[in-house]
Design a protein around this motif. Structure first.
Motif, mmCIF file in Angstrom:
data_model
loop_
_atom_site.group_PDB
_atom_site.id
_atom_site.type_symbol
_atom_site.label_atom_id
_atom_site.label_comp_id
_atom_site.label_asym_id
_atom_site.label_seq_id
_atom_site.Cartn_x
_atom_site.Cartn_y
_atom_site.Cartn_z
ATOM 1 N N ALA A 201 0.820 -1.210 0.000
ATOM 2 C CA ALA A 201 0.000 0.000 0.000
ATOM 3 C C ALA A 201 0.855 1.261 0.000
ATOM 4 C CB ALA A 201 -0.910 0.006 1.227
ATOM 5 N N PHE A 202 0.354 2.289 -0.655
ATOM 6 C CA PHE A 202 0.943 3.616 -0.504
ATOM 7 C C PHE A 202 -0.181 4.641 -0.557
ATOM 8 C CE2 PHE A 202 0.773 5.461 -4.781
ATOM 9 C CZ PHE A 202 0.732 4.360 -5.622
ATOM 10 N N ARG A 203 0.059 5.763 0.110
ATOM 11 C CA ARG A 203 -0.972 6.792 0.174
ATOM 12 C C ARG A 203 -1.106 7.473 -1.178
ATOM 13 N NH1 ARG A 203 -3.680 9.294 4.254
ATOM 14 N NH2 ARG A 203 -2.423 8.252 5.845
ATOM 15 N N ASP A 204 -2.328 7.588 -1.637
ATOM 16 C CA ASP A 204 -2.621 8.177 -2.937
ATOM 17 C C ASP A 204 -2.466 9.687 -2.856
ATOM 18 O OD1 ASP A 204 -5.394 7.723 -5.301
ATOM 19 O OD2 ASP A 204 -3.558 8.906 -5.396
ATOM 20 N N ALA A 205 -1.516 10.220 -3.634
ATOM 21 C CA ALA A 205 -1.284 11.669 -3.629
ATOM 22 C C ALA A 205 -2.179 12.390 -4.613
ATOM 23 C CB ALA A 205 0.179 11.951 -3.938
ATOM 24 N N GLY A 206 -3.032 11.653 -5.285
ATOM 25 C CA GLY A 206 -3.970 12.291 -6.195
ATOM 26 C C GLY A 206 -3.506 12.368 -7.631
ATOM 27 N N GLY A 207 -2.356 11.813 -7.916
ATOM 28 C CA GLY A 207 -1.870 11.821 -9.287
ATOM 29 C C GLY A 207 -2.396 10.633 -10.065
ATOM 30 N N ASN A 208 -1.817 10.425 -11.231
ATOM 31 C CA ASN A 208 -2.196 9.281 -12.042
ATOM 32 C C ASN A 208 -1.441 8.058 -11.531
ATOM 33 O OD1 ASN A 208 -2.868 7.436 -13.980
ATOM 34 N ND2 ASN A 208 -1.701 8.414 -15.619
ATOM 35 N N PHE A 209 -2.118 7.233 -10.739
ATOM 36 C CA PHE A 209 -1.419 6.130 -10.097
ATOM 37 C C PHE A 209 -0.836 5.154 -11.112
ATOM 38 C CE2 PHE A 209 -3.705 1.983 -9.968
ATOM 39 C CZ PHE A 209 -4.763 2.287 -10.804
ATOM 40 N N ARG A 210 -1.388 5.119 -12.301
ATOM 41 C CA ARG A 210 -0.878 4.219 -13.332
ATOM 42 C C ARG A 210 0.552 4.544 -13.728
ATOM 43 N NH1 ARG A 210 -4.432 1.286 -16.369
ATOM 44 N NH2 ARG A 210 -6.614 1.416 -15.737
ATOM 45 N N ALA A 211 0.967 5.762 -13.465
ATOM 46 C CA ALA A 211 2.312 6.169 -13.852
ATOM 47 C C ALA A 211 3.382 5.551 -12.963
ATOM 48 C CB ALA A 211 2.426 7.691 -13.823
ATOM 49 N N TYR A 212 2.997 5.079 -11.760
ATOM 50 C CA TYR A 212 4.040 4.615 -10.850
ATOM 51 C C TYR A 212 3.625 3.445 -9.962
ATOM 52 C CZ TYR A 212 1.342 8.297 -8.570
ATOM 53 O OH TYR A 212 0.320 9.094 -8.136
ATOM 54 N N ALA A 213 2.397 2.976 -10.052
ATOM 55 C CA ALA A 213 1.928 1.930 -9.140
ATOM 56 C C ALA A 213 2.571 0.575 -9.389
ATOM 57 C CB ALA A 213 0.416 1.819 -9.185
ATOM 58 N N ASP A 214 3.330 0.428 -10.470
ATOM 59 C CA ASP A 214 4.004 -0.830 -10.715
ATOM 60 C C ASP A 214 5.432 -0.834 -10.145
ATOM 61 O OD1 ASP A 214 5.022 -0.328 -14.208
ATOM 62 O OD2 ASP A 214 4.887 1.062 -12.517
ATOM 63 N N ARG A 215 5.813 0.214 -9.463
ATOM 64 C CA ARG A 215 7.167 0.334 -8.919
ATOM 65 C C ARG A 215 7.178 -0.047 -7.440
ATOM 66 N NH1 ARG A 215 8.387 6.414 -11.242
ATOM 67 N NH2 ARG A 215 7.595 6.042 -13.352
ATOM 68 N N ARG A 216 8.031 -0.982 -7.089
ATOM 69 C CA ARG A 216 8.114 -1.415 -5.693
ATOM 70 C C ARG A 216 8.396 -0.259 -4.757
ATOM 71 N NH1 ARG A 216 12.314 -6.007 -4.571
ATOM 72 N NH2 ARG A 216 11.808 -5.212 -2.498
#
Length: 132
Positions: free
Chosen positions: A101-116
């Protein structure tokens, strides 16, 4: 205390299905809906691989090419849980599966959600073994 606890792993034959669940608890996860949730896996001798992620509301998801069309991620913000439905399993899916889990900063999570590295919290993992 913050914790992510996975469950639902086990032994299944090739072609079968499993459903993994991850329960979040602790003051940090309040509200749970403020977090992007992801699933990763790690096979013996390999690095931790991104599998799937879901945004805070559950209306946007992303998958690795290796599981797209077979796995489905979902979440229940009322229960503080995220699930991974795994269908058409094959022996290459054998791994320890981790919830993160990580806190959603409101950006496009698709840009970085695949990064450990963007994930702040991790579960202990649950073993999935697919026999041929």
């Amino acid at each position: 205390q913050v914790s992510l606890v996975e469950s639902g792993g086990g032994l299944v034959q090739a072609g079968g299905s499993l459903r993994l669940s991850c329960a979040a608890s602790g003051r940090t996860f309040s509200p749970f809906s403020s977090y992007v949730m992801g699933w990763f896996r790690q096979a013996p001798g390999s690095g931790r691989e991104f599998i799937a992620a879901i945004n805070w509301s559950g209306d946007s998801t992303m998958y690795s090419d290796s599981v797209k069309g077979r796995f489905t991620i979902s979440r229940d913000n009322a229960k503080n849980t995220v699930s991974l439905q795994m269908n058409s399993l094959n022996p290459e899916d054998t791994a320890v599966y981790y919830c993160a889990a990580f806190r959603d900063a409101g950006g496009n999570f698709r840009a970085y959600a695949d990064r450990r590295g963007v994930y702040d919290y991790w579960g202990q993992g649950t073993q999935v073994t697919v026999s041929s």
